[in-house]
Design a protein around this motif. Structure first.
Motif, PDB file in Angstrom:
ATOM      1  N   PRO A   1     -13.059  -2.753   6.534  1.00 39.81           N
ATOM      2  CA  PRO A   1     -12.952  -1.708   7.561  1.00 39.81           C
ATOM      3  C   PRO A   1     -11.680  -0.897   7.398  1.00 39.81           C
ATOM      4  O   PRO A   1     -10.698  -1.370   6.826  1.00 39.81           O
ATOM      5  CB  PRO A   1     -12.929  -2.514   8.869  1.00 39.81           C
ATOM      6  CG  PRO A   1     -12.426  -3.864   8.472  1.00 39.81           C
ATOM      7  CD  PRO A   1     -12.936  -4.102   7.085  1.00 39.81           C
ATOM      8  N   ARG A   2     -11.708   0.332   7.921  1.00 35.16           N
ATOM      9  CA  ARG A   2     -10.505   1.157   7.877  1.00 35.16           C
ATOM     10  C   ARG A   2      -9.456   0.630   8.841  1.00 35.16           C
ATOM     11  O   ARG A   2      -8.251   0.679   8.566  1.00 35.16           O
ATOM     12  CB  ARG A   2     -10.844   2.614   8.239  1.00 35.16           C
ATOM     13  CG  ARG A   2      -9.649   3.549   8.150  1.00 35.16           C
ATOM     14  CD  ARG A   2      -9.999   4.974   8.562  1.00 35.16           C
ATOM     15  NE  ARG A   2     -11.041   5.540   7.706  1.00 35.16           N
ATOM     16  CZ  ARG A   2     -11.508   6.782   7.857  1.00 35.16           C
ATOM     17  NH1 ARG A   2     -11.037   7.556   8.834  1.00 35.16           N
ATOM     18  NH2 ARG A   2     -12.436   7.234   7.051  1.00 35.16           N
ATOM     19  N   SER A   3      -9.905   0.104   9.987  1.00 41.69           N
ATOM     20  CA  SER A   3      -8.965  -0.438  10.969  1.00 41.69           C
ATOM     21  C   SER A   3      -9.521  -1.719  11.579  1.00 41.69           C
ATOM     22  O   SER A   3     -10.740  -1.897  11.684  1.00 41.69           O
ATOM     23  CB  SER A   3      -8.679   0.588  12.077  1.00 41.69           C
ATOM     24  OG  SER A   3      -9.845   0.819  12.844  1.00 41.69           O
ATOM     25  N   LEU A   4      -8.612  -2.612  11.960  1.00 39.06           N
ATOM     26  CA  LEU A   4      -8.985  -3.866  12.606  1.00 39.06           C
ATOM     27  C   LEU A   4      -8.071  -4.101  13.791  1.00 39.06           C
ATOM     28  O   LEU A   4      -6.843  -4.031  13.675  1.00 39.06           O
ATOM     29  CB  LEU A   4      -8.858  -5.044  11.635  1.00 39.06           C
ATOM     30  CG  LEU A   4      -9.001  -6.442  12.266  1.00 39.06           C
ATOM     31  CD1 LEU A   4     -10.472  -6.745  12.568  1.00 39.06           C
ATOM     32  CD2 LEU A   4      -8.426  -7.522  11.361  1.00 39.06           C
TER      33      LEU A   4
ATOM     34  N   ARG B   1      -4.207 -10.613   4.032  1.00 37.62           N
ATOM     35  CA  ARG B   1      -4.466 -10.618   2.595  1.00 37.62           C
ATOM     36  C   ARG B   1      -5.930 -10.327   2.289  1.00 37.62           C
ATOM     37  O   ARG B   1      -6.248  -9.659   1.308  1.00 37.62           O
ATOM     38  CB  ARG B   1      -4.051 -11.970   2.005  1.00 37.62           C
ATOM     39  CG  ARG B   1      -2.542 -12.045   1.864  1.00 37.62           C
ATOM     40  CD  ARG B   1      -1.921 -13.400   1.782  1.00 37.62           C
ATOM     41  NE  ARG B   1      -2.689 -14.500   1.260  1.00 37.62           N
ATOM     42  CZ  ARG B   1      -2.379 -15.766   1.544  1.00 37.62           C
ATOM     43  NH1 ARG B   1      -1.349 -16.050   2.340  1.00 37.62           N
ATOM     44  NH2 ARG B   1      -3.082 -16.752   1.044  1.00 37.62           N
ATOM     45  N   TRP B   2      -6.800 -10.827   3.143  1.00 34.41           N
ATOM     46  CA  TRP B   2      -8.241 -10.605   2.974  1.00 34.41           C
ATOM     47  C   TRP B   2      -8.580  -9.115   3.115  1.00 34.41           C
ATOM     48  O   TRP B   2      -9.332  -8.568   2.322  1.00 34.41           O
ATOM     49  CB  TRP B   2      -8.980 -11.441   4.015  1.00 34.41           C
ATOM     50  CG  TRP B   2     -10.470 -11.329   4.021  1.00 34.41           C
ATOM     51  CD1 TRP B   2     -11.310 -11.277   2.937  1.00 34.41           C
ATOM     52  CD2 TRP B   2     -11.321 -11.281   5.176  1.00 34.41           C
ATOM     53  NE1 TRP B   2     -12.625 -11.205   3.351  1.00 34.41           N
ATOM     54  CE2 TRP B   2     -12.656 -11.204   4.712  1.00 34.41           C
ATOM     55  CE3 TRP B   2     -11.078 -11.315   6.548  1.00 34.41           C
ATOM     56  CZ2 TRP B   2     -13.755 -11.157   5.586  1.00 34.41           C
ATOM     57  CZ3 TRP B   2     -12.155 -11.273   7.413  1.00 34.41           C
ATOM     58  CH2 TRP B   2     -13.485 -11.183   6.933  1.00 34.41           C
ATOM     59  N   LEU B   3      -7.994  -8.491   4.130  1.00 30.64           N
ATOM     60  CA  LEU B   3      -8.245  -7.070   4.407  1.00 30.64           C
ATOM     61  C   LEU B   3      -7.005  -6.258   4.044  1.00 30.64           C
ATOM     62  O   LEU B   3      -6.429  -5.566   4.880  1.00 30.64           O
ATOM     63  CB  LEU B   3      -8.603  -6.884   5.886  1.00 30.64           C
ATOM     64  CG  LEU B   3      -9.778  -7.729   6.413  1.00 30.64           C
ATOM     65  CD1 LEU B   3      -9.955  -7.505   7.902  1.00 30.64           C
ATOM     66  CD2 LEU B   3     -11.062  -7.415   5.654  1.00 30.64           C
ATOM     67  N   ASP B   4      -6.594  -6.346   2.788  1.00 25.04           N
ATOM     68  CA  ASP B   4      -5.331  -5.737   2.383  1.00 25.04           C
ATOM     69  C   ASP B   4      -5.360  -4.219   2.374  1.00 25.04           C
ATOM     70  O   ASP B   4      -4.315  -3.565   2.286  1.00 25.04           O
ATOM     71  CB  ASP B   4      -4.892  -6.270   1.010  1.00 25.04           C
ATOM     72  CG  ASP B   4      -5.918  -5.993  -0.078  1.00 25.04           C
ATOM     73  OD1 ASP B   4      -7.053  -5.572   0.247  1.00 25.04           O
ATOM     74  OD2 ASP B   4      -5.585  -6.193  -1.261  1.00 25.04           O
ATOM     75  N   GLN B   5      -6.562  -3.619   2.484  1.00 27.20           N
ATOM     76  CA  GLN B   5      -6.668  -2.157   2.539  1.00 27.20           C
ATOM     77  C   GLN B   5      -6.910  -1.655   3.967  1.00 27.20           C
ATOM     78  O   GLN B   5      -7.115  -0.474   4.188  1.00 27.20           O
ATOM     79  CB  GLN B   5      -7.806  -1.687   1.635  1.00 27.20           C
ATOM     80  CG  GLN B   5      -7.653  -2.085   0.173  1.00 27.20           C
ATOM     81  CD  GLN B   5      -8.859  -1.674  -0.644  1.00 27.20           C
ATOM     82  OE1 GLN B   5      -9.381  -0.575  -0.509  1.00 27.20           O
ATOM     83  NE2 GLN B   5      -9.325  -2.579  -1.490  1.00 27.20           N
ATOM     84  N   THR B   6      -6.857  -2.560   4.914  1.00 30.15           N
ATOM     85  CA  THR B   6      -7.171  -2.235   6.299  1.00 30.15           C
ATOM     86  C   THR B   6      -5.910  -2.091   7.136  1.00 30.15           C
ATOM     87  O   THR B   6      -4.968  -2.869   6.987  1.00 30.15           O
ATOM     88  CB  THR B   6      -8.066  -3.342   6.907  1.00 30.15           C
ATOM     89  OG1 THR B   6      -9.271  -3.448   6.143  1.00 30.15           O
ATOM     90  CG2 THR B   6      -8.414  -3.046   8.357  1.00 30.15           C
ATOM     91  N   GLU B   7      -5.911  -1.108   8.033  1.00 29.32           N
ATOM     92  CA  GLU B   7      -4.808  -0.973   8.999  1.00 29.32           C
ATOM     93  C   GLU B   7      -5.059  -1.964  10.139  1.00 29.32           C
ATOM     94  O   GLU B   7      -5.998  -1.800  10.919  1.00 29.32           O
ATOM     95  CB  GLU B   7      -4.739   0.446   9.544  1.00 29.32           C
ATOM     96  CG  GLU B   7      -3.623   0.667  10.545  1.00 29.32           C
ATOM     97  CD  GLU B   7      -3.605   2.066  11.131  1.00 29.32           C
ATOM     98  OE1 GLU B   7      -2.937   2.256  12.164  1.00 29.32           O
ATOM     99  OE2 GLU B   7      -4.270   2.957  10.569  1.00 29.32           O
ATOM    100  N   ILE B   8      -4.233  -2.991  10.229  1.00 27.51           N
ATOM    101  CA  ILE B   8      -4.426  -4.061  11.209  1.00 27.51           C
ATOM    102  C   ILE B   8      -3.404  -3.937  12.329  1.00 27.51           C
ATOM    103  O   ILE B   8      -2.198  -3.872  12.067  1.00 27.51           O
ATOM    104  CB  ILE B   8      -4.313  -5.445  10.548  1.00 27.51           C
ATOM    105  CG1 ILE B   8      -5.386  -5.596   9.457  1.00 27.51           C
ATOM    106  CG2 ILE B   8      -4.451  -6.555  11.587  1.00 27.51           C
ATOM    107  CD1 ILE B   8      -5.305  -6.899   8.692  1.00 27.51           C
ATOM    108  N   THR B   9      -3.893  -3.902  13.568  1.00 28.78           N
ATOM    109  CA  THR B   9      -3.032  -3.859  14.742  1.00 28.78           C
ATOM    110  C   THR B   9      -3.211  -5.160  15.513  1.00 28.78           C
ATOM    111  O   THR B   9      -4.333  -5.527  15.868  1.00 28.78           O
ATOM    112  CB  THR B   9      -3.380  -2.674  15.654  1.00 28.78           C
ATOM    113  OG1 THR B   9      -3.348  -1.456  14.895  1.00 28.78           O
ATOM    114  CG2 THR B   9      -2.385  -2.565  16.801  1.00 28.78           C
TER     115      THR B   9
END
Length: 232
Positions: free
Chosen positions: A8-11, A206-214
Motif C-alpha cells: 500500500p501507499r500508506s498504512l 521492513r515488510w512494507l519498506d515502500q509504504t508511508e507508515i503512520t
C-alpha cells in the motif's frame, strides 16, 4: 523478510493497549469503510490486547463443542468472529493483530495474502528466539511446545481482513484438538509484550519498506465508544 505483493501507499498502524472485542470489531468495520472509500492504495493494522474473554468462529466446528457442557456454556457468552470454527480464549499476555488490506490493490489472491501474513508472524517468532515455530495451513503457528498463534482471514468486496492472536507469555486455548502454548514456553524464558510489539512494528516497517507508515497510540472512535457506554 522479502515481500512479493504490491504494498500500500500508506498504512495507519494503531499500537493500542487493552481493547475489548466489540471495540476492535467496530474499528475493523471502520477500517474497511475507509480503505474501500479511497482510490489511494491504503491499509490499516491494529495491534492490541484483550480483556479475558472467549470468541467463537462462525465456520463449521467440531461436534464435541455441542456435547461438552462446559464448552456449550462458553459458546453462549462467546463473541462471534468470522474465522475458523471453535472457541478461542483471549486475555492479558496475548497479542491481537488485526489487518485490513485492499485485496485487489495488493494483486494477490486471498490465500497468497494469508501466507504472506503468516510469514510475517513466523519471522516475529524468530526475532524473539523461537526459530522452531512453523506455519501449518489450517492449524496455525506451531512450535515444539504446541500452538502459539492462530489467524483467521475473510475476503469480501475486494478487501481482506484478518485477526491473528499470539500467545506471548500466557497460554490460551486457540484450538480444541491441539495443545496450546506460548512464546515464553517455547523460549523457556519470559517474553514481554512490549518487546514483541516493538519487534512486530519493526518487521512491518521492513515488510512494507515502500509504504508511508503512520503510528498512532490512540483512536478517537474508542473515546466515543467509552463515552456512550458511561453512566448518564
Amino acid at each position: 523478510m522479502s515481500s512479493f505483493f504490491r504494498p500500500p501507499r500508506s498504512l495507519e498502524l494503531f499500537l493500542l493497549g487493552k481493547v475489548d472485542f466489540s471495540s476492535a470489531q467496530a474499528l475493523q468495520k471502520l477500517f474497511a469503510e475507509e480503505v474501500r472509500a479511497t482510490r489511494i492504495h491504503r491499509a490499516a493494522i491494529l495491534i492490541c490486547e484483550h480483556p479475558k474473554s472467549t470468541s467463537s468462529g462462525t465456520e463449521a466446528i467440531s461436534s464435541r463443542e455441542y456435547e461438552d457442557p462446559e464448552l456449550v456454556k462458553l459458546r453462549r457468552s462467546a463473541v462471534p468472529m468470522i474465522r475458523p470454527g471453535g472457541l478461542w480464549e483471549h486475555g492479558p499476555g496475548q497479542l491481537g493483530v488485526y489487518s485490513t488490506f485492499s485485496l485487489a490493490q495488493t494483486e494477490l489472491s486471498a490465500i497468497s495474502f494469508r501466507d504472506e501474513f503468516a510469514r510475517l508472524i513466523q519471522e516475529l517468532c524468530r526475532e524473539v528466539l523461537a526459530p522452531q515455530v512453523s506455519f501449518t495451513t489450517g492449524a496455525g503457528h506451531l512450535g515444539r511446545t504446541g500452538l502459539i498463534a492462530r489467524s483467521g482471514h475473510a475476503a469480501r468486496q475486494s478487501l481482506i481482513q484478518g485477526a491473528t492472536y499470539i500467545n506471548v507469555n500466557r497460554t490460551y486455548r486457540l484450538a480444541e484438538e491441539r495443545n496450546s502454548s506460548s512464546l515464553s514456553s517455547e523460549t523457556m524464558q519470559r517474553v514481554g509484550l512490549p518487546a514483541v510489539k516493538t519487534s512486530l512494528v519493526d518487521l512491518i516497517n521492513r515488510w512494507l519498506d515502500q509504504t508511508e507508515i503512520t503510528v498512532f497510540s490512540r483512536h478517537p472512535l474508542l473515546s466515543r465508544i467509552s463515552s456512550s457506554n458511561s453512566p448518564k
